[in-house]
Write a protein that holds these residues in place. Sequence first.
Motif, PDB file in Angstrom:
ATOM      1  N   GLU A   5       0.826  -1.207   0.000  1.00 31.13           N
ATOM      2  CA  GLU A   5       0.000   0.000   0.000  1.00 31.13           C
ATOM      3  C   GLU A   5       0.859   1.256   0.000  1.00 31.13           C
ATOM      4  N   THR A   6       1.967   1.192   0.743  1.00 29.92           N
ATOM      5  CA  THR A   6       2.861   2.345   0.797  1.00 29.92           C
ATOM      6  C   THR A   6       3.506   2.586  -0.560  1.00 29.92           C
ATOM      7  N   ASP A   7       3.837   1.507  -1.256  1.00 32.23           N
ATOM      8  CA  ASP A   7       4.453   1.653  -2.584  1.00 32.23           C
ATOM      9  C   ASP A   7       3.512   2.337  -3.571  1.00 32.23           C
ATOM     10  N   GLU A   8       2.206   1.995  -3.497  1.00 28.67           N
ATOM     11  CA  GLU A   8       1.241   2.634  -4.391  1.00 28.67           C
ATOM     12  C   GLU A   8       1.147   4.135  -4.133  1.00 28.67           C
ATOM     13  N   ILE A   9       1.089   4.484  -2.815  1.00 23.95           N
ATOM     14  CA  ILE A   9       1.007   5.910  -2.458  1.00 23.95           C
ATOM     15  C   ILE A   9       2.275   6.629  -2.878  1.00 23.95           C
ATOM     16  N   THR A  10       3.400   5.978  -2.651  1.00 20.55           N
ATOM     17  CA  THR A  10       4.680   6.583  -2.989  1.00 20.55           C
ATOM     18  C   THR A  10       4.810   6.806  -4.485  1.00 20.55           C
ATOM     19  N   THR A  11       4.301   5.837  -5.272  1.00 14.69           N
ATOM     20  CA  THR A  11       4.376   5.967  -6.739  1.00 14.69           C
ATOM     21  C   THR A  11       3.595   7.178  -7.218  1.00 14.69           C
ATOM     22  N   GLN A  12       2.418   7.338  -6.666  1.00 16.53           N
ATOM     23  CA  GLN A  12       1.600   8.496  -7.050  1.00 16.53           C
ATOM     24  C   GLN A  12       2.263   9.805  -6.641  1.00 16.53           C
ATOM     25  N   LYS A  13       2.839   9.808  -5.451  1.00 14.97           N
ATOM     26  CA  LYS A  13       3.508  11.019  -4.957  1.00 14.97           C
ATOM     27  C   LYS A  13       4.730  11.340  -5.793  1.00 14.97           C
ATOM     28  N   ASN A  14       5.464  10.285  -6.157  1.00 16.24           N
ATOM     29  CA  ASN A  14       6.674  10.491  -6.950  1.00 16.24           C
ATOM     30  C   ASN A  14       6.352  11.064  -8.323  1.00 16.24           C
ATOM     31  N   LEU A  15       5.254  10.587  -8.908  1.00 18.73           N
ATOM     32  CA  LEU A  15       4.859  11.131 -10.215  1.00 18.73           C
ATOM     33  C   LEU A  15       4.525  12.613 -10.121  1.00 18.73           C
ATOM     34  N   ALA A  16       3.899  12.993  -8.995  1.00 16.96           N
ATOM     35  CA  ALA A  16       3.512  14.390  -8.825  1.00 16.96           C
ATOM     36  C   ALA A  16       4.710  15.292  -8.596  1.00 16.96           C
ATOM     37  N   GLU A  17       5.734  14.741  -7.930  1.00 16.64           N
ATOM     38  CA  GLU A  17       6.882  15.585  -7.585  1.00 16.64           C
ATOM     39  C   GLU A  17       8.037  15.459  -8.581  1.00 16.64           C
ATOM     40  N   ALA A  18       7.880  14.598  -9.554  1.00 17.58           N
ATOM     41  CA  ALA A  18       8.982  14.358 -10.500  1.00 17.58           C
ATOM     42  C   ALA A  18       9.387  15.620 -11.237  1.00 17.58           C
ATOM     43  N   LYS A  45       8.959  18.704 -10.341  1.00 14.08           N
ATOM     44  CA  LYS A  45       9.588  19.677  -9.438  1.00 14.08           C
ATOM     45  C   LYS A  45      11.040  19.310  -9.146  1.00 14.08           C
ATOM     46  N   GLU A  46      11.269  18.036  -8.993  1.00 14.05           N
ATOM     47  CA  GLU A  46      12.636  17.597  -8.679  1.00 14.05           C
ATOM     48  C   GLU A  46      13.587  17.815  -9.832  1.00 14.05           C
ATOM     49  N   LYS A  47      13.070  17.666 -11.067  1.00  5.89           N
ATOM     50  CA  LYS A  47      13.937  17.862 -12.228  1.00  5.89           C
ATOM     51  C   LYS A  47      14.486  19.285 -12.275  1.00  5.89           C
ATOM     52  N   ILE A  48      13.628  20.260 -11.830  1.00  7.76           N
ATOM     53  CA  ILE A  48      14.044  21.659 -11.899  1.00  7.76           C
ATOM     54  C   ILE A  48      15.180  21.951 -10.915  1.00  7.76           C
ATOM     55  N   SER A  49      15.037  21.398  -9.684  1.00  6.50           N
ATOM     56  CA  SER A  49      16.029  21.729  -8.648  1.00  6.50           C
ATOM     57  C   SER A  49      17.148  20.686  -8.501  1.00  6.50           C
ATOM     58  N   ALA A  50      17.105  19.646  -9.351  1.00  4.97           N
ATOM     59  CA  ALA A  50      18.059  18.544  -9.201  1.00  4.97           C
ATOM     60  C   ALA A  50      19.496  19.003  -9.355  1.00  4.97           C
ATOM     61  N   GLN A  51      19.736  19.800 -10.418  1.00  4.21           N
ATOM     62  CA  GLN A  51      21.118  20.210 -10.656  1.00  4.21           C
ATOM     63  C   GLN A  51      21.646  21.087  -9.519  1.00  4.21           C
ATOM     64  N   ARG A  52      20.784  22.018  -9.049  1.00  3.96           N
ATOM     65  CA  ARG A  52      21.218  22.903  -7.975  1.00  3.96           C
ATOM     66  C   ARG A  52      21.524  22.123  -6.694  1.00  3.96           C
ATOM     67  N   TRP A  53      20.634  21.214  -6.338  1.00  2.00           N
ATOM     68  CA  TRP A  53      20.881  20.424  -5.136  1.00  2.00           C
ATOM     69  C   TRP A  53      22.069  19.469  -5.294  1.00  2.00           C
ATOM     70  N   MET A  54      22.276  19.007  -6.531  1.00  4.79           N
ATOM     71  CA  MET A  54      23.411  18.118  -6.765  1.00  4.79           C
ATOM     72  C   MET A  54      24.729  18.829  -6.501  1.00  4.79           C
ATOM     73  N   ILE A  55      24.827  20.070  -7.032  1.00  7.67           N
ATOM     74  CA  ILE A  55      26.059  20.839  -6.809  1.00  7.67           C
ATOM     75  C   ILE A  55      26.251  21.113  -5.318  1.00  7.67           C
ATOM     76  N   LEU A  56      25.166  21.535  -4.644  1.00  4.71           N
ATOM     77  CA  LEU A  56      25.258  21.825  -3.217  1.00  4.71           C
ATOM     78  C   LEU A  56      25.588  20.556  -2.410  1.00  4.71           C
ATOM     79  N   GLY A  57      24.973  19.438  -2.808  1.00  6.05           N
ATOM     80  CA  GLY A  57      25.222  18.179  -2.097  1.00  6.05           C
ATOM     81  C   GLY A  57      26.659  17.715  -2.213  1.00  6.05           C
ATOM     82  N   PHE A  58      27.194  17.777  -3.450  1.00 12.80           N
ATOM     83  CA  PHE A  58      28.590  17.372  -3.619  1.00 12.80           C
ATOM     84  C   PHE A  58      29.541  18.260  -2.829  1.00 12.80           C
ATOM     85  N   SER A  59      29.234  19.558  -2.804  1.00 15.18           N
ATOM     86  CA  SER A  59      30.088  20.485  -2.052  1.00 15.18           C
ATOM     87  C   SER A  59      30.073  20.163  -0.560  1.00 15.18           C
TER      88      SER A  59
END
Length: 405
Positions: free
Chosen positions: A127-140, A142-156
Amino acid sequence: MFSYLNNKKAIAKIRITQDGSLKILKETLRIGDSLGNSSIGFTSRFYLAEYYLSVGDTLRAKEYCENGKRIAITKKNFEGELKTMELLAKIDPKNSAFYNERFISLNDSLQNVERATRNKFARIEFETDEITTQKNLAEAEKEKISAQRWMILGFSLFFLAVFIFLYISHRQRSKNKELQYLQQQQKANEEIYRLMLDQQQKIEEGKQIEKRRISKELHDGVMGKLSSIRMNLFVLGKNPDSETLIRCMEHVDEIQNIEKEIRKISHDLNQNLFADASDFMLMVTNLVDNIREHSAIHFKIIADEKIDWNRINSSVKMQVYRILQEALQNIEKYANATTVVISMLEKEDHLSVTITDDGIGFDPRSGKSGIGHKNMHERAAEINGKCIISSAIGKGTAINLIIPT
């Protein structure tokens, strides 16, 4: 952690040699009980049960195993309870069916609970996987936009954290090494100081032992002989005829023997003084004859013919001779005795040497025993023997030397 390692060390000893394992297990149990740690208490009791089972003490093994089972039940340690049931079946074969039945029942119950728990978590996970899948689709998006910025900050941040961690670890290791070095140096200095003290103490003890040994040899040996020679030569002043002179020349020769004895003392008196003595009884007879020449004391020597003096160690003969010499010298000087009996008998497990006189005696309770009596006791102790001196005023003195054979 210390108790856990101690338990592992003890069980290893049980399975290999058993040497020292019981002491370790009981010490760990004491520590666990004092801390109120049920886990240590259970483990220690379980291993103690295994130990006593391995040495055949089933009563103690069952007692410790039952105690461990009660702790496991109280703390809901089902795995521990299973282990104790399995061990109890080995300890008490008569009731093994009961313990095995309890083991199987508990094990099945645990498996059923575990199976139900797995099914429950599997359903929740689905049940958690189903909810997570739906949530992930909704946030995908948004994550693509900030992925590069967070990646640079994370590596630093990651590299900064790694650098800080390595720096702190290096400093900590350096401090630990320095501290260990100082501790080792302090231990080494303490050990060197202790060894120096021990060595100095041994040197001082050796000096004192050697001083006492030389003192006894000079007092009992050289002084006794010189005193005898002096009294034998004293007759020259009363009767200086040719026959007396010839007899006294023998005592002059004896002075040369005393010089030889002093030289032997300086090298190794304990081992060499009596090494060349082939007839011990002849030496005792000569000692008595020397006193007879200047004294009116009547001597009687009773010697057991079964005694093989050649078989007896030279150090034992030396100490017996010295004690005889000291005893006769004291009798001649102080006892005013007319008769002295020297008895040497071999018993089942010891040699008995007794010197008795009919002199004036003394009161042993007065506590005024001289260095001669002290030396006799010490000489007897050096050959694992006993010197018993008994006397009473007006009833003479008896000295009994008992030497184990």
